[in-house]
Design a protein around this motif. Structure first.
Motif, mmCIF file in Angstrom:
data_model
loop_
_atom_site.group_PDB
_atom_site.id
_atom_site.type_symbol
_atom_site.label_atom_id
_atom_site.label_comp_id
_atom_site.label_asym_id
_atom_site.label_seq_id
_atom_site.Cartn_x
_atom_site.Cartn_y
_atom_site.Cartn_z
ATOM 1 N N ARG A 66 68.301 54.361 47.008
ATOM 2 C CA ARG A 66 68.839 55.698 47.284
ATOM 3 C C ARG A 66 70.204 55.893 46.627
ATOM 4 N NH1 ARG A 66 68.366 55.525 53.678
ATOM 5 N NH2 ARG A 66 68.215 53.300 53.243
ATOM 6 N N THR A 67 70.504 55.059 45.649
ATOM 7 C CA THR A 67 71.845 55.067 45.051
ATOM 8 C C THR A 67 72.204 56.420 44.465
ATOM 9 O OG1 THR A 67 71.654 52.708 44.528
ATOM 10 C CG2 THR A 67 73.357 53.961 43.382
ATOM 11 N N HIS A 68 71.326 56.977 43.644
ATOM 12 C CA HIS A 68 71.641 58.250 42.990
ATOM 13 C C HIS A 68 71.800 59.371 44.012
ATOM 14 C CE1 HIS A 68 69.838 55.830 39.736
ATOM 15 N NE2 HIS A 68 70.705 56.458 38.971
ATOM 16 N N ALA A 69 70.928 59.388 45.011
ATOM 17 C CA ALA A 69 71.030 60.411 46.049
ATOM 18 C C ALA A 69 72.331 60.252 46.837
ATOM 19 C CB ALA A 69 69.828 60.334 46.983
ATOM 20 N N GLY A 100 70.698 65.214 55.521
ATOM 21 C CA GLY A 100 69.543 64.975 56.374
ATOM 22 C C GLY A 100 68.406 64.320 55.613
ATOM 23 N N LEU A 101 68.205 64.713 54.369
ATOM 24 C CA LEU A 101 67.166 64.087 53.554
ATOM 25 C C LEU A 101 67.502 62.622 53.287
ATOM 26 C CD1 LEU A 101 66.387 66.820 50.858
ATOM 27 C CD2 LEU A 101 65.126 66.336 52.942
ATOM 28 N N VAL A 102 68.739 62.356 52.938
ATOM 29 C CA VAL A 102 69.146 60.975 52.637
ATOM 30 C C VAL A 102 68.994 60.098 53.876
ATOM 31 C CG1 VAL A 102 71.046 59.500 51.869
ATOM 32 C CG2 VAL A 102 70.699 61.736 50.796
ATOM 33 N N ARG A 103 69.378 60.636 55.037
ATOM 34 C CA ARG A 103 69.239 59.869 56.285
ATOM 35 C C ARG A 103 67.783 59.602 56.626
ATOM 36 N NH1 ARG A 103 73.119 63.576 58.260
ATOM 37 N NH2 ARG A 103 71.433 64.634 59.403
ATOM 38 N N ALA A 104 66.905 60.563 56.336
ATOM 39 C CA ALA A 104 65.496 60.422 56.703
ATOM 40 C C ALA A 104 64.738 59.484 55.777
ATOM 41 C CB ALA A 104 64.825 61.793 56.702
ATOM 42 N N SER A 105 65.285 59.206 54.592
ATOM 43 C CA SER A 105 64.564 58.398 53.612
ATOM 44 C C SER A 105 64.571 56.922 53.980
ATOM 45 C CB SER A 105 65.199 58.575 52.226
ATOM 46 O OG SER A 105 64.601 57.721 51.285
ATOM 47 N N THR A 130 75.107 70.809 51.875
ATOM 48 C CA THR A 130 75.428 69.383 51.907
ATOM 49 C C THR A 130 74.893 68.729 53.176
ATOM 50 O OG1 THR A 130 77.413 69.788 50.579
ATOM 51 C CG2 THR A 130 77.323 67.720 51.805
ATOM 52 N N TRP A 131 74.995 69.438 54.295
ATOM 53 C CA TRP A 131 74.453 68.916 55.559
ATOM 54 C C TRP A 131 72.939 68.737 55.443
ATOM 55 C CZ3 TRP A 131 76.467 66.918 59.922
ATOM 56 C CH2 TRP A 131 75.635 66.816 61.034
ATOM 57 N N GLN A 132 72.283 69.675 54.830
ATOM 58 C CA GLN A 132 70.835 69.582 54.668
ATOM 59 C C GLN A 132 70.455 68.407 53.774
ATOM 60 O OE1 GLN A 132 69.846 73.522 53.243
ATOM 61 N NE2 GLN A 132 69.328 74.232 55.281
ATOM 62 N N LEU A 175 75.336 62.859 47.245
ATOM 63 C CA LEU A 175 75.811 63.264 48.569
ATOM 64 C C LEU A 175 77.315 63.054 48.697
ATOM 65 C CD1 LEU A 175 75.359 64.208 51.454
ATOM 66 C CD2 LEU A 175 74.734 61.846 52.062
ATOM 67 N N GLY A 176 77.816 61.903 48.224
ATOM 68 C CA GLY A 176 79.254 61.659 48.294
ATOM 69 C C GLY A 176 80.038 62.685 47.496
ATOM 70 N N ALA A 177 79.555 63.010 46.292
ATOM 71 C CA ALA A 177 80.222 64.021 45.468
ATOM 72 C C ALA A 177 80.159 65.389 46.140
ATOM 73 C CB ALA A 177 79.571 64.076 44.089
ATOM 74 N N SER A 178 79.037 65.690 46.780
ATOM 75 C CA SER A 178 78.890 66.988 47.452
ATOM 76 C C SER A 178 79.850 67.115 48.629
ATOM 77 C CB SER A 178 77.445 67.167 47.923
ATOM 78 O OG SER A 178 76.555 67.182 46.821
ATOM 79 N N ILE A 179 80.073 66.017 49.319
ATOM 80 C CA ILE A 179 81.046 66.035 50.429
ATOM 81 C C ILE A 179 82.447 66.313 49.886
ATOM 82 C CG2 ILE A 179 82.169 64.599 52.181
ATOM 83 C CD1 ILE A 179 79.434 63.226 52.575
ATOM 84 N N ILE A 180 82.787 65.704 48.745
ATOM 85 C CA ILE A 180 84.073 66.016 48.103
ATOM 86 C C ILE A 180 84.111 67.483 47.703
ATOM 87 C CG2 ILE A 180 85.498 65.559 46.071
ATOM 88 C CD1 ILE A 180 84.534 62.657 46.208
#
Length: 433
Positions: free
Chosen positions: A169-172, A159-164, A154-156, A176-181
Motif C-alpha cells: 500500500r506504499t503508493h496509496a 477510509g479506502l487505505v484503512r480498509a485495504s 482525503t477522509w474518504q 494519503l500523506g501528501a493529501s493530508i499536507i
C-alpha cells in the motif's frame, strides 16, 4: 465525516451493457455518476477552463484590451491559489477513486459518494472568484469551502487505505500523506486570507505545491509510467525500485527550504545550485531509463514521457535562477521560469496525458492519442515555452506571457469540451462504468 460507500462486488447500480447499447446517446447529467473518473474529471475540466479563461481576461484587462477589473485581493495571489489548488485536486479525485480501489484490492467506489465534497469545492471556487473582485473575506469563505471539500475527499481516501488488506500500500499511503499536507496547506491559506496575511497564504501554497501536488504526481508516476511503458513496449522492463520514490520525494520536499535559503545566503545559493543540478540530471536520466526514446513511437505514451522531461528541466532552471540571482547581486529574479516549467510544463503535461489516457480507457475507446489529443499536447508545449521566455524579462516578454495565456486557455477549453462530452454519455463499447 461519513466513510465512503463501497459497491458490493455482486451488484452494480449501473445499466447492463445491453441497456447501454440501446440508451440515448445524448449528453445526460446522470452519466457523471456512472464512474468516479467521470465526475472528478468533469469537475476538473470545468475548473481548468474557468481558471484559464479568467486569467486570460485578467491579463487582457491589465493591458487595456478589456474593461478594468476591481480587486479585493492581489491578482498574483489569486492567480497562484486558483492555478495551484483549483483543478488538479479535482482531477486527483477522479483518478484516485477509480484506480485507488484497484491498487488496494477493494470493490469499485460509487461516484455519488463524491458529490458533497465536490460540490463544496466547485461552489467554493465560485465564491472565491467573486470575493477576489469584491470583498476579501468572501474569498476566504470560498477558499474555506474548497478546503472543506478536500478534507472530505482525503477522509474518504483514508477510509479506502484503512480498509485495504493488500501487502503493498506504499503508493496509496504516500498519496494519503501528501493529501493530508494538502488539507493543512489549504486551511493555512484560508487563515492567511482571513487575517489579511498574503505572505502566509503564499507560503501555504508553496508547501502545497511541493509537499502535496508534486508528491501525488510522484507516487502515481512511479507506479504507472513503468507499468504503462512495459505494457505498450514489452522490450522494456517495469523498473521502479522503492528507493527511487523516496529519493524523488526528498528532492521535491527540499525545495520549499532551499528556495528561501538560496535568496539570503551565499552558502545556500551554492547548495541550491548543486542540489538542483543533481536533481535535474537524475530526473533526465530517469526519463531515459524509463524509455523516453522508445516511447516516441506511441503518441499516448510519448505524452507521458515528454511531460516527465519537464521535471528535469524545472530542477535545472531552479539551479540557473539561483545562480543568476547570486551573480546579479540579487537584482535579477528568474524564479518564475522554473515555477512554470514545473506547473505548466511538468504538472500540466502529465495531467493532459494521464486524463486523456484514463478518459479513453474508461470510456471504452482505443488507448491512443488521436490527432486532436496530439495537437492539444503540442499546443501546451508551445504555451510552456512562451511562458518561460516571458519570464526572462527580455523586451517583448509581456506579449509572450499574453500569448502563452491565450494558448493555454485554448488548449484547456478545447480539451474540456472534447472529453467533457464523453463523461455525460455511455461508454463507446457499451460496458458499465
Amino acid at each position: 465525516m461519513r466513510s465512503i460507500p463501497i459497491q458490493p462486488l455482486t451488484a452494480s447500480p449501473h445499466p447492463s451493457p445491453r441497456d447501454r447499447l440501446h440508451s440515448p446517446s445524448r449528453w445526460q447529467w446522470s452519466w457523471l455518476l456512472a464512474s468516479p473518473h467521470r465526475l472528478g474529471f468533469f469537475a476538473g475540466a470545468l475548473m481548468l477552463s474557468v481558471s484559464a479563461l479568467w486569467w486570460l481576461l485578467v491579463l487582457a484587462a491589465r493591458w487595456g484590451h478589456a474593461p478594468a477589473l476591481p480587486w479585493a485581493l492581489s491578482p498574483s495571489l489569486a492567480h497562484a491559489l486558483i492555478m495551484g489548488f483549483g483543478f488538479m485536486p479535482l482531477f486527483f479525485t477522479g483518478f484516485l477513486f477509480t484506480a485507488g480501489p484497484k491498487w488496494l484490492g477493494l470493490p469499485p467506489v460509487e461516484a455519488r459518494s463524491m458529490l458533497s465534497p465536490l460540490l463544496a469545492s466547485l461552489s467554493g471556487w465560485a465564491v472565491f472568484l467573486m470575493g477576489v473582485h469584491t470583498l476579501a473575506p468572501l474569498a476566504a469563505i470560498g477558499l474555506g469551502a474548497v478546503a472543506w471539500g478536500w478534507t472530505g475527499f482525503t477522509w474518504q481516501f483514508a477510509g479506502l487505505v484503512r480498509a485495504s488488506r493488500v501487502p503493498d500500500r506504499t503508493h496509496a499511503r504516500v498519496v494519503l500523506g501528501a493529501s493530508i499536507i494538502g488539507v493543512a496547506s489549504l486551511w493555512a491559506a484560508v487563515a492567511g486570507l482571513a487575517m489579511d496575511e498574503p505572505g502566509w497564504s503564499l507560503a501555504a501554497l508553496g508547501v502545497g505545491l511541493w509537499w502535496f501536488i508534486a508528491p501525488v504526481y510522484a507516487a502515481v508516476l512511479h507506479r504507472m509510467i513503468p507499468f504503462f511503458t512495459a505494457a505498450a513496449l514489452p522490450v522494456l522492463d517495469a523498473w521502479r525500485p522503492m528507493w527511487l520514490l523516496w529519493t524523488w520525494l526528498a528532492a521535491l520536499g527540499a525545495q520549499p527550504l532551499l528556495g528561501p535559503w538560496a535568496r539570503v545566503s551565499d552558502v545556500g545559493t551554492a547548495f541550491a545550485v548543486g542540489f538542483n543540478l543533481c536533481a535535474a540530471a537524475g530526473a533526465l536520466w530517469l526519463a531515459v531509463r524509463w524509455g523516453l526514446v522508445q516511447s516516441l513511437r506511441v503518441r499516448l505514451l510519448a505524452m507521458l514521457h515528454l511531460g516527465f522531461v519537464w521535471l528535469g528541466i524545472a530542477f535545472g532552471l531552479q539551479a540557473v535562477a539561483a545562480l543568476v540571482w547570486w551573480v546579479s547581486a540579487r537584482s535579477v529574479d528568474l524564479s518564475l521560469a522554473p515555477l512554470h516549467a514545473l506547473t505548466l510544463g511538468f504538472l500540466g503535461s502529465i495531467l493532459l496525458a494521464m486524463a486523456t489516457r484514463v478518459s479513453c480507457g474508461h470510456g471504452g475507446r482505443t488507448l491512443a492519442a488521436d490527432n486532436i489529443a496530439w495537437g492539444l499536447f503540442w499546443g501546451l508545449q508551445a504555451a510552456v515555452v512562451l511562458r518561460l521566455l516571458g519570464a526572462t524579462h527580455w523586451t517583448g516578454s509581456t506579449g509572450l506571457v499574453g500569448l502563452a495565456a491565450g494558448l493555454w486557455a485554448a488548449v484547456a477549453v478545447a480539451w474540456s469540451l472534447r472529453y467533457g462530452r464523453w463523461y455525460g454519455r455511455p461508454r463507446a463499447d457499451g460496458r458499465p462504468g
